[in-house]
Design an enzyme around this catalytic site. Structure first.
Site, mmCIF file in Angstrom:
data_model
loop_
_atom_site.group_PDB
_atom_site.id
_atom_site.type_symbol
_atom_site.label_atom_id
_atom_site.label_comp_id
_atom_site.label_asym_id
_atom_site.label_seq_id
_atom_site.Cartn_x
_atom_site.Cartn_y
_atom_site.Cartn_z
ATOM 1 N N LYS A 60 4.342 1.244 -4.358
ATOM 2 C CA LYS A 60 5.386 0.683 -5.224
ATOM 3 C C LYS A 60 4.877 0.436 -6.648
ATOM 4 O O LYS A 60 5.507 0.868 -7.612
ATOM 5 C CB LYS A 60 5.919 -0.641 -4.642
ATOM 6 N N SER A 61 3.742 -0.253 -6.767
ATOM 7 C CA SER A 61 3.236 -0.575 -8.115
ATOM 8 C C SER A 61 2.901 0.688 -8.884
ATOM 9 O O SER A 61 3.190 0.791 -10.084
ATOM 10 C CB SER A 61 1.972 -1.414 -8.061
ATOM 11 N N THR A 62 2.282 1.650 -8.194
ATOM 12 C CA THR A 62 1.898 2.906 -8.856
ATOM 13 C C THR A 62 3.143 3.576 -9.428
ATOM 14 O O THR A 62 3.160 4.011 -10.591
ATOM 15 C CB THR A 62 1.222 3.849 -7.828
ATOM 16 N N ARG B 179 -5.923 -10.379 -8.675
ATOM 17 C CA ARG B 179 -6.944 -9.343 -8.446
ATOM 18 C C ARG B 179 -7.569 -8.989 -9.790
ATOM 19 O O ARG B 179 -6.942 -9.211 -10.838
ATOM 20 C CB ARG B 179 -6.279 -8.071 -7.879
ATOM 21 N N ARG C 219 -8.129 0.911 -1.668
ATOM 22 C CA ARG C 219 -7.771 0.109 -2.850
ATOM 23 C C ARG C 219 -8.742 -1.050 -3.030
ATOM 24 O O ARG C 219 -8.898 -1.573 -4.133
ATOM 25 C CB ARG C 219 -6.331 -0.413 -2.700
ATOM 26 N N GLY D 15 0.797 -1.224 0.000
ATOM 27 C CA GLY D 15 0.000 0.000 0.000
ATOM 28 C C GLY D 15 0.828 1.272 0.000
ATOM 29 O O GLY D 15 0.278 2.372 -0.069
ATOM 30 N N ALA D 16 2.172 1.137 0.030
ATOM 31 C CA ALA D 16 3.021 2.340 0.064
ATOM 32 C C ALA D 16 3.061 3.064 -1.287
ATOM 33 O O ALA D 16 3.400 4.248 -1.356
ATOM 34 C CB ALA D 16 4.432 1.973 0.506
ATOM 35 N N ARG E 83 -1.098 -7.314 6.490
ATOM 36 C CA ARG E 83 -0.270 -6.342 5.767
ATOM 37 C C ARG E 83 0.134 -5.187 6.676
ATOM 38 O O ARG E 83 1.260 -4.689 6.605
ATOM 39 C CB ARG E 83 -1.019 -5.823 4.531
ATOM 40 N N ASN F 146 6.280 8.471 0.161
ATOM 41 C CA ASN F 146 5.275 8.735 -0.883
ATOM 42 C C ASN F 146 4.070 9.458 -0.278
ATOM 43 O O ASN F 146 3.051 8.841 0.017
ATOM 44 C CB ASN F 146 4.867 7.414 -1.544
ATOM 45 N N ASP F 147 4.227 10.789 -0.126
ATOM 46 C CA ASP F 147 3.123 11.631 0.356
ATOM 47 C C ASP F 147 2.455 12.189 -0.901
ATOM 48 O O ASP F 147 1.441 11.662 -1.371
ATOM 49 C CB ASP F 147 3.716 12.715 1.272
HETATM 50 N N1 LIG Z 1 10.272 -11.653 -1.435
HETATM 51 C C1 LIG Z 1 9.424 -11.385 -2.420
HETATM 52 N N2 LIG Z 1 8.406 -10.536 -2.210
HETATM 53 C C2 LIG Z 1 7.581 -10.274 -3.256
HETATM 54 C C3 LIG Z 1 7.757 -10.843 -4.535
HETATM 55 N N3 LIG Z 1 6.776 -10.367 -5.344
HETATM 56 C C4 LIG Z 1 6.034 -9.532 -4.609
HETATM 57 N N4 LIG Z 1 6.507 -9.465 -3.342
HETATM 58 C C5 LIG Z 1 6.026 -8.658 -2.215
HETATM 59 O O1 LIG Z 1 4.874 -9.263 -1.657
HETATM 60 C C6 LIG Z 1 4.097 -8.275 -1.024
HETATM 61 C C7 LIG Z 1 2.646 -8.434 -1.405
HETATM 62 O O2 LIG Z 1 2.482 -8.204 -2.772
HETATM 63 P P1 LIG Z 1 1.013 -8.147 -3.412
HETATM 64 O O3 LIG Z 1 0.239 -9.331 -2.965
HETATM 65 O O4 LIG Z 1 1.147 -7.914 -4.871
HETATM 66 O O5 LIG Z 1 0.334 -6.918 -2.660
HETATM 67 P P2 LIG Z 1 0.572 -5.332 -2.705
HETATM 68 O O6 LIG Z 1 2.044 -5.073 -2.511
HETATM 69 O O7 LIG Z 1 -0.262 -4.852 -1.590
HETATM 70 O O8 LIG Z 1 0.095 -4.848 -4.043
HETATM 71 C C8 LIG Z 1 4.692 -6.920 -1.434
HETATM 72 O O9 LIG Z 1 5.486 -6.447 -0.356
HETATM 73 C C9 LIG Z 1 5.568 -7.268 -2.617
HETATM 74 O O10 LIG Z 1 6.679 -6.390 -2.713
HETATM 75 C C10 LIG Z 1 8.855 -11.738 -4.712
HETATM 76 O O11 LIG Z 1 9.099 -12.282 -5.779
HETATM 77 N N5 LIG Z 1 9.639 -11.962 -3.638
HETATM 78 N N1 LIG Z 2 0.910 9.531 -3.297
HETATM 79 C C1 LIG Z 2 -0.284 8.927 -3.228
HETATM 80 N N2 LIG Z 2 -1.361 9.580 -2.775
HETATM 81 C C2 LIG Z 2 -2.564 8.968 -2.678
HETATM 82 N N3 LIG Z 2 -2.817 7.695 -3.047
HETATM 83 C C3 LIG Z 2 -1.771 6.976 -3.508
HETATM 84 C C4 LIG Z 2 -0.460 7.554 -3.630
HETATM 85 N N4 LIG Z 2 0.365 6.598 -4.133
HETATM 86 C C5 LIG Z 2 -0.390 5.490 -4.315
HETATM 87 N N5 LIG Z 2 -1.669 5.717 -3.950
HETATM 88 C C6 LIG Z 2 -2.797 4.742 -3.960
HETATM 89 O O1 LIG Z 2 -2.586 3.895 -2.831
HETATM 90 C C7 LIG Z 2 -2.939 2.549 -3.137
HETATM 91 C C8 LIG Z 2 -1.723 1.646 -2.885
HETATM 92 O O2 LIG Z 2 -0.754 1.888 -3.914
HETATM 93 P P1 LIG Z 2 -0.037 0.679 -4.649
HETATM 94 O O3 LIG Z 2 0.788 1.252 -5.760
HETATM 95 O O4 LIG Z 2 -1.016 -0.382 -4.998
HETATM 96 O O5 LIG Z 2 0.917 0.154 -3.456
HETATM 97 P P2 LIG Z 2 1.879 -1.095 -3.336
HETATM 98 O O6 LIG Z 2 2.213 -1.563 -4.720
HETATM 99 O O7 LIG Z 2 3.080 -0.590 -2.603
HETATM 100 O O8 LIG Z 2 1.126 -2.111 -2.526
HETATM 101 C C9 LIG Z 2 -3.413 2.520 -4.584
HETATM 102 O O9 LIG Z 2 -4.827 2.533 -4.587
HETATM 103 C C10 LIG Z 2 -2.824 3.807 -5.177
HETATM 104 O O10 LIG Z 2 -3.642 4.316 -6.202
#
Ligand SMILES: Nc1nc2c(ncn2[C@@H]2O[C@H](COP(=O)(O)OP(=O)(O)O)[C@@H](O)[C@H]2O)c(=O)[nH]1
Ligand SMILES: Nc1ncnc2c1ncn2[C@@H]1O[C@H](COP(=O)(O)OP(=O)(O)O)[C@@H](O)[C@H]1O
Length: 198
Positions: A17-19, A44, A137, A14-15, A148, A171-172
């Site tokens: 990273k994917s975004t 998902r 999300r 939720g920090a 989490r 990430n603010d």
């Molecule tokens: N160690 C490890 N962590 C992973 C890998 N792929 C994803 N993750 C981590 O698993 C956690 C959960 O990922 P995900 O289920 O996609 O949820 P999200 O990060 O909330 O979108 C996150 O902290 C990812 O960085 C991997 O290949 N190895």
């Molecule tokens: N700077 C930001 N301000 C507000 N919302 C954000 C920000 N960055 C990401 N988000 C939102 O927060 C949620 C978590 O981001 P996401 O990229 O899925 O996190 P992660 O990959 O680290 O789990 C998503 O719904 C995304 O759209």
């Protein structure tokens, strides 16, 4: 193989990273490539097998680990995750900067390999904001959300260890966080862009 240094992005679920990484890959097409991890969690809505993750069963994953196909693997929030050698090799073979999105256990394990990546931690401004973003999300059950958040508390603490990361980005404001991420990677980005001009 001599190529650009990979990048490890880590930080609580939720920090953001994917975004951030999706935006980076889009802006710098032909520079970055994503290391597609394996996971036993369910896809998902909108996630594609082979693009976001290789979605597999526990049995398939265990067998892959036993036969040495993985660089690292971890259990997170009740599911298995892992980076296969092929995931990184596929990206590096194209001479792209390989981005790994992995958890803190993955970071510790990658540190024991010869991958030599740039380590970046993405953090939310506070636990309250992190929880709100995760809830908004709408991807998690209450149980998975709580797992989490527990992992996030540990991640936030460890990320402050001196020397563990090349950059810790809060990430603010999304634009600001994205600029900081680009600044942290600009040397590698320019190297790859220059190598394309030859
Ligand atoms: N160690 C490890 N962590 C992973 C890998 N792929 C994803 N993750 C981590 O698993 C956690 C959960 O990922 P995900 O289920 O996609 O949820 P999200 O990060 O909330 O979108 C996150 O902290 C990812 O960085 C991997 O290949 N190895
Ligand atoms: N700077 C930001 N301000 C507000 N919302 C954000 C920000 N960055 C990401 N988000 C939102 O927060 C949620 C978590 O981001 P996401 O990229 O899925 O996190 P992660 O990959 O680290 O789990 C998503 O719904 C995304 O759209």
């Amino acid at each position: 193989m001599v190529g650009p240094r990979p990048v490890v992005l880590t930080g609580p679920s939720g920090a953001g990273k994917s975004t951030l990484l999706k935006r980076l890959i889009k802006e710098f097409e032909g520079v970055f490539g994503f290391s597609v991890s394996h996971t036993t969690r369910n896809p998902r809505p909108g996630e594609e097998n082979g693009k976001d993750y290789h979605f597999v069963t526990r049995d398939v994953m265990q067998k892959g680990i036993s036969s040495g196909e993985f660089i690292e693997n971890a259990e997170f929030s009740g599911n298995m995750y892992g980076t296969s050698k092929a995931a990184v090799h596929d990206v590096q073979a194209k001479n792209l900067i390989c981005i790994l999105d992995i958890d803190m256990q993955g970071v510790k394990n990658i540190k024991r390999t010869d991958l030599n990546p740039i380590y970046i931690s993405i953090q939310a401004p506070s636990m309250e904001i992190l929880e709100k973003r995760l809830r908004d999300r709408k991807t998690e059950t209450e149980e998975s959300l709580q797992k989490r958040l527990s992992a996030a508390r540990i991640d936030m603490e460890i990320s402050q260890e001196p020397g563990l990361f090349d950059a810790v980005i809060i990430n603010d404001d999304l634009e600001e966080a994205y600029s900081k991420l680009k600044s942290a990677l600009i040397v590698e980005i320019v190297k790859v862009q220059d190598s394309r001009k030859d």
